[in-house]
Design an enzyme around this catalytic site. Structure first.
Site, mmCIF file in Angstrom:
data_model
loop_
_atom_site.group_PDB
_atom_site.id
_atom_site.type_symbol
_atom_site.label_atom_id
_atom_site.label_comp_id
_atom_site.label_asym_id
_atom_site.label_seq_id
_atom_site.Cartn_x
_atom_site.Cartn_y
_atom_site.Cartn_z
ATOM 1 N N HIS A 105 -2.408 1.372 6.996
ATOM 2 C CA HIS A 105 -2.846 1.238 5.681
ATOM 3 C C HIS A 105 -2.874 2.699 4.964
ATOM 4 O O HIS A 105 -3.286 3.492 5.767
ATOM 5 C CB HIS A 105 -3.987 0.460 5.451
ATOM 6 C CG HIS A 105 -4.547 0.235 4.105
ATOM 7 N ND1 HIS A 105 -3.776 -0.617 3.309
ATOM 8 C CD2 HIS A 105 -5.552 0.333 3.257
ATOM 9 C CE1 HIS A 105 -4.285 -1.081 2.200
ATOM 10 N NE2 HIS A 105 -5.425 -0.152 2.132
ATOM 11 N N HIS A 165 -6.337 1.432 -3.832
ATOM 12 C CA HIS A 165 -5.387 1.002 -2.603
ATOM 13 C C HIS A 165 -4.598 -0.570 -2.818
ATOM 14 O O HIS A 165 -5.655 -1.214 -3.746
ATOM 15 C CB HIS A 165 -5.908 1.054 -1.348
ATOM 16 C CG HIS A 165 -7.155 0.218 -0.999
ATOM 17 N ND1 HIS A 165 -7.379 -0.675 -0.186
ATOM 18 C CD2 HIS A 165 -8.361 0.334 -1.837
ATOM 19 C CE1 HIS A 165 -8.524 -1.340 -0.178
ATOM 20 N NE2 HIS A 165 -8.968 -0.840 -0.976
ATOM 21 N N CYS A 217 0.666 -1.389 -0.065
ATOM 22 C CA CYS A 217 -0.020 -0.067 0.070
ATOM 23 C C CYS A 217 0.767 1.176 0.065
ATOM 24 O O CYS A 217 0.628 1.942 -0.860
ATOM 25 C CB CYS A 217 -0.872 -0.088 1.152
ATOM 26 S SG CYS A 217 -0.398 -0.156 2.703
#
Length: 255
Positions: free
Chosen positions: A209, A221, A157
Site C-alpha cells: 500500500h 490514499h 493506491c
C-alpha cells in the site's frame, strides 16, 4: 519494432489475454506502447510511460509505424486537467480524463482524421509540487477504489500516487513495490513534507500500500475509496472502523 497508441478514453491492461484475466493497469487515451506479440484477439504490449507489460484487446488501439512513432514523440504535449475535456471530430467525441497527455496535431482516430481539442490544460511543473500537490490530490476524495485503476472513475493506491506525481512531470513506476525503490528516505515523521509518499507492508513484509502525505500526521490514499486518515508511527488509523488498517514501513521523498 511495432508500436501503438490508445485511441479510446481508457482501456484495461490485463495480465493474460482474456476478459476474465486480472486488470493490472489501464491505458489512457494517447498513451503509446511497444507491441511485443499478437494473438487472434489480443496484443501484448509494453507501455512507454512506465514499461508495464500486459494484454489489451485488439480494436482498442491505433497501430502506427516506426516513422509515425518518431513523429509522435516530437510533438508538443498537452496535459489534461482534473476537469477533463474532449477530442471532437465531426459527430465523434472522445472523452479525455485527468492524467491524459495529448500530443498536438496527431491524427489519433485514423490516418486522415483531424480532431479538435476541447480541454482545460494542466500547467503544473515540478516547481509547483509543494504548493499544489495537496490541492490536486484532494480532488480525488471519495473516488472509488479499483484494482488496476488510473482515473477518477476508479483508482488504486499506486495508480493514485503515480497519476498525481505525473501531473507535475514526475515519473513513478506503476506499483507500490516499485515506487518504494526510488526516492530519499525520510527518517522521522516530524520531517514529513506535503507530497511525501508513505509505504505500508503486510505480515510477510511485502509492500502492499502507498499514500500521499498531506502533512506530518495526515494521509490521503485509496482504500475502498480515496480517503483522508490520520497516520502515526504505527500506521494508518481508520476512524470509521476505529482501528489501524495499514502498518507503516517507510516514508520516501521524490521532490
Amino acid at each position: 519494432m511495432e508500436f501503438g497508441i490508445c485511441n479510446l478514453t481508457i482501456v484495461p491492461l490485463r495480465a493474460e489475454e482474456s476478459h476474465r484475466s486480472e486488470m493490472v493497469s489501464q491505458l489512457l487515451f494517447g498513451e503509446a506502447f511497444e507491441i511485443l506479440t499478437k494473438s487472434k484477439d489480443w496484443t501484448k504490449v509494453r507501455t512507454e510511460m512506465d514499461s508495464y507489460v500486459g494484454w489489451i484487446q485488439n480494436g482498442q488501439f491505433l497501430a502506427i509505424t516506426d516513422d509515425q512513432y518518431e513523429e509522435y514523440q516530437s510533438l508538443n504535449k498537452v496535459k489534461i486537467g482534473f476537469d477533463g475535456g474532449h477530442l471532437i471530430n465531426n459527430d465523434l467525441c472522445i472523452q479525455l480524463l485527468h492524467g491524459t497527455i495529448v500530443r498536438k496535431d496527431f491524427p489519433y482516430i485514423g490516418a486522415d482524421d483531424l480532431v479538435e481539442l476541447n480541454a482545460i490544460e494542466l500547467h503544473f511543473e515540478q516547481e509547483d509540487f509543494i504548493e499544489q500537490v495537496a490541492i490536486l490530490a484532494k480532488q480525488y476524495w471519495e473516488v472509488p477504489y479499483l484494482w488496476g485503476g488510473r482515473s477518477k472513475f476508479g483508482i488504486d493506491c499506486s495508480g493514485f500516487s503515480q497519476l498525481i506525481y505525473q501531473s507535475f512531470g514526475i515519473s513513478l513506476p506503476r506499483d507500490a513495490y516499485q515506487q518504494v525503490e526510488l526516492g530519499q528516505t525520510v527518517d522521522f515523521l516530524s520531517e514529513i513534507q506535503v507530497g511525501d509518499l508513505a509505504f505500508f507492508d503486510n505480515e510477510e513484509g511485502r509492500i502492499n500500500h502507498v499514500g500521499i502525505m498531506l502533512d506530518s500526521e495526515t494521509i490521503i490514499h485509496a482504500s475502498s475509496r480515496v480517503r483522508i486518515d490520520r497516520m502515526d508511527q504505527e500506521g494508518i488509523f481508520n476512524r470509521d472502523w476505529n482501528k489501524y488498517t495499514h502498518k507503516l514501513r517507510i516514508i520516501k521523498r521524490y521532490v
